[in-house]
Write an enzyme that holds these catalytic residues in place. Structure first.
Site, short mmCIF file in Angstrom:
data_model
loop_
_atom_site.label_atom_id
_atom_site.label_comp_id
_atom_site.label_asym_id
_atom_site.label_seq_id
_atom_site.Cartn_x
_atom_site.Cartn_y
_atom_site.Cartn_z
N GLU A 154 0.57 -1.26 -0.11
CA GLU A 154 -0.02 0.22 0.08
C GLU A 154 0.91 1.26 0.01
O GLU A 154 0.41 2.12 -0.46
CB GLU A 154 -1.02 0.12 1.30
CG GLU A 154 -2.00 -1.17 1.18
CD GLU A 154 -3.11 -1.17 -0.03
OE1 GLU A 154 -3.47 0.16 -0.33
OE2 GLU A 154 -2.99 -1.98 -0.83
N SER A 443 -46.75 -39.21 0.41
CA SER A 443 -46.86 -40.31 1.40
C SER A 443 -46.25 -39.97 2.68
O SER A 443 -46.33 -41.09 3.70
CB SER A 443 -46.63 -41.68 0.62
OG SER A 443 -47.74 -41.92 -0.44
#
Length: 744
Positions: A154, A443
């Protein structure tokens, strides 16, 4: 004393102001003696040519040069005065900001909202929600590799500039223009100090009443206009004046957003690697520093390979700036950073989402505090469910299929241990088919019918006749249910009717015991969705969720008591010892008698042993279950249990497209079996709590067509029932042999 040679003249001081210069004489040899007398003292004026030779003022370019000289003098005269004024203004602005800056420790944690940390049943962290703050780290306590990675990436001149880097700004403008963008678009050339100023939003705190949400506030803080850049530079200068370089770096490392809800490098290190930021190695440090440019894009939980490529670039920068030796850099590239187990699980996925929805919102999704939630989650069981689904879809589902599936695994008391809400397992915030999808049960609903019958005194050996049936449904007219096989089995026991999932016997039993009784049992077991009070209810036409169905079956396993599925066992604030909320179990009131529940377990055990669920057999481990397939096979279910765990599986399409060649006893049974085999790996066999029938039974009357006015039964000759059973079992045995021989 006699002297020889020419006599020397006596020494005397030169006259400073001679009266008149002596004439210089010239010898015959041409040598000069005294200098000639000077002419008149009046100097001649210099010629214009000499003047032009020294500075230029004549000729055709003279006026232009003179004008340029005048402009330069004017600019300088104005410039240094304006610069002085601007310097005073900037100094005043910096001084004003300087006076507003608090102690550096007050700027460490800038979250406006709290966070939630979720722990599994063993106390290990497996998920996070909200913006996490892992705790304060400093430039002195953080790993040197991480500190160097940040600076190399940076701001390599961080410790040498005064907060603003003119060289960096000029370079950024040049790059932006060369890439076809505006001068201030794209690369900003910001120093770490300027980025810190931006993270602090130039000292403006978040006030909820002034913003639509926190995201809008943060977006405004990131604006890059010229005015904003000027204010940012002034704030950066004030930061440099107020704090040391290490204090500025500390603020930056604790406030930077690094993806996946992690605020600060400590939280990010814990989230991605399961360790403190003080312990990361060069490869991990490079991956963390690489997140600064685009946290969401390069988050390793989003795309690990892309994150590693970015980390390799950072490793190169660290080597170039002598933070790493060539050997250390090569090792970092050869052994890249790997995610922790929790990070690989993608922050808890569907289970964590469900727990967050279950907890009070003011202590979960909307909390302003740091909250710890202990859950029922079991990471091993979660992996088992995910692996099972992946295996079945890879091996048995055609490539390109858009069919979906969901899985829930829980204990008999309702404690949810694992949850898969879709085929994409490592996601968060997605549609959860286990908890949110309302689907017809088919079912899989039938156990509630037989539970009601058993609770009213029927036996698993009670007889019902499977034959053509037509019911007159008020408002709809005649209705004739059909079996899946399109034929009729004649006289069957309730156990056989359930094992073979016969529809007509289920309708007859439902009508005989009363639909109200069936609905009461289903709702008592936890089906909270609306159940239609019509004869077709017996075939599972009502909708519910997989979570509710699995919990209802857990009620059958635990002896007939209702179950509330739960995932949260303890909730407390970070730093507090006493929990605010807690739960020990989800068992509620009794729904059916213990005897009826044990008989039903035996009936459901026969479903797996010789019924529609045969594909789900677990070897020597006893299990009980029920299959379910809805009209046109839009939904396929398999829900069942062992003596240890209950598991439910649903399969279908999100748009209700019918499944092709799939019933509940097919692929869902395969997924269930693969899940339970993995879940029970290494566990001792636990017997099922079941009671086999004692023999004999009653005939469920055929004429119960009035909407369920209660059962009408007639005695049945035990020998006749036994004879019919022998014939059916013989037929079933022959059929199984033929299927095994010919693969039918």
């Amino acid at each position: 004393m006699s002297r020889t040679g020419k006599r020397k003249s006596p020494l005397r001081a030169d006259r400073r102001y001679p009266a008149s210069p002596a004439p210089r004489k010239t010898t015959t040899a041409g040598k000069t003696g005294n200098p000639p007398p000077r002419k008149s003292a009046a100097r001649k004026p210099r010629k214009p040519a000499a003047r032009r030779a020294r500075g230029g003022g004549g000729g055709p370019l003279g006026p232009v040069r003179a004008l340029l000289r005048w402009i330069v003098r004017l600019v300088w005269a104005i410039g240094w005065r304006v610069g002085a004024v601007l310097g005073v203004v900037v100094a005043g602005a910096v001084a004003m900001v300087y006076n507003t800056l608090p102690d550096s420790t007050e700027l460490i944690d800038g979250r406006a909202r709290g966070s939630v940390t979720l722990m599994d049943r063993g106390g290990e962290v497996f998920a996070w929600r909200g913006d996490q703050f892992g705790g304060m780290i400093t430039a002195d306590t953080v790993s040197p590799h991480l500190k160097h990675a940040i600076i190399a990436t940076e701001d390599r001149r961080f410790y040498r500039h005064f907060g603003v880097s003119p060289r960096g700004v000029a370079s950024a403008i040049r790059i932006n223009l060369s890439e076809g963008r505006g001068a201030l678009e794209g690369h900003g050339g910001s120093t770490i100090t300027q980025q810190t100023a931006k993270l602090l939003c130039l000292g403006r705190p978040y006030v909820p009443s002034e913003w639509k949400n926190e995201a809008a506030y943060e977006a405004d803080c990131r604006r890059g206009s010229l005015t904003r850049k000027i204010r940012e530079a002034i704030y950066a200068l004030a930061l440099e004046a107020r704090y040391s370089k290490d204090e500025i770096l500390t603020i930056y490392m604790n406030r930077a957003y690094l993806g996946a809800g992690a605020r600060g490098f400590q939280a990010a290190s814990q989230r991605y690697f399961g360790k403190s930021a003080a312990e990361v190695d060069p490869a991990e440090a490079a991956m963390l520093a690489g997140l600064l440019v685009a946290p969401t894009r390069f988050a390793p939980t989003s795309n690990l390979e892309r994150s590693r490529e970015r980390a390799n670039l950072i490793v190169g920068l660290m080597e170039e700036q002598d933070y790493l030796t060539p050997a250390e850099a090569d090792r970092a590239r050869t052994y890249p950073a790997a995610l922790s187990e929790a990070a690989e699980a993608r922050a808890g996925g569907y289970f964590a989402d469900w727990v967050m929805e279950s907890a009070p919102s003011f202590l979960a999704s909307e909390t302003t505090e740091d909250v710890l939630i202990r859950t029922t989650f079991d990471a091993r069981l979660q992996r088992a469910a995910e692996d099972a689904m992946r295996t079945v879809f890879e091996e048995k589902v055609r490539e390109g299929s858009k069919a979906q599936a969901a899985i829930v695994v829980m204990s008999a008391d309702g404690a949810v241990r694992a949850m898969v809400g879709g085929r994409k397992t490592r996601v968060s915030g997605q549609f959860n088919r286990a908890t949110q999808a309302l689907r017809q049960t088919g079912s899989a609903f039938k156990p509630f019918i037989y539970a009601a019958a058993l609770d009213l005194g029927y036996s698993p050996d009670s007889i019902v006749v499977d034959e053509p049936l037509t019911l007159n449904v008020p408002g709809s007219g005649p209705w004739s249910p059909k079996n899946y096989s399109r034929d009729f089995a004649g006289r069957v026991t309730l156990t056989e009717a359930l094992a073979d999932s016969l529809n007509i016997p289920a309708v007859k039993v439902s009508e005989a015991v009363g639909r109200d009784a069936v609905i009461a049992v289903a709702q008592g077991f936890g089906i909270s969705t609306d159940i239609d009070n019509v004869p077709a209810m017996a075939l599972g036409t009502s909708e519910t969720t997989l979570l509710q169905m699995t919990a209802a079956y857990a009620g059958i396993l635990n002896g007939g008591s209702s179950v509330t599925p739960y995932g949260l066992t303890e909730l407390r604030l970070l730093g507090d010892d006493a929990p605010l909320l807690g739960q020990d179990g989800g068992i509620g009131e009794r729904v059916v008698s213990g005897g009826a529940a044990r008989q039903l377990v035996w009936m459901m055990h026969r479903v797996i042993e010789d019924g529609t669920g045969r594909r789900a057999k677990l070897g020597d481990r006893p299990a009980a279950a029920k299959t379910g397939t809805t009209s046109a096979a839009r939904d396929a279910w398999f829900v069942g249990f062992t003596g240890d765990y209950v598991a439910g599986v649903w399969m279908g399409y999100d748009d209700n497209t019918p499944l092709s060649g799939t019933t509940g006893g097919g692929l869902p049974a395969d997924i269930w079996r693969e899940t339970m085999l993995r879940v029970h790996d290494g566990l001792p066999i636990t017997p099922l709590p079941m009671d086999p029938p004692k023999g004999g039974g009653a005939l469920v009357a055929d004429g119960a067509q009035s909407g369920g006015q209660g059962p009408s039964v007639a005695p049945l000759d035990d020998f006749g029932a036994a004879g019919d059973r022998v014939v059916r079992e013989t037929e079933r045995a022959i059929t199984n042999v033929l299927k095994n021989l010919f693969g039918g």
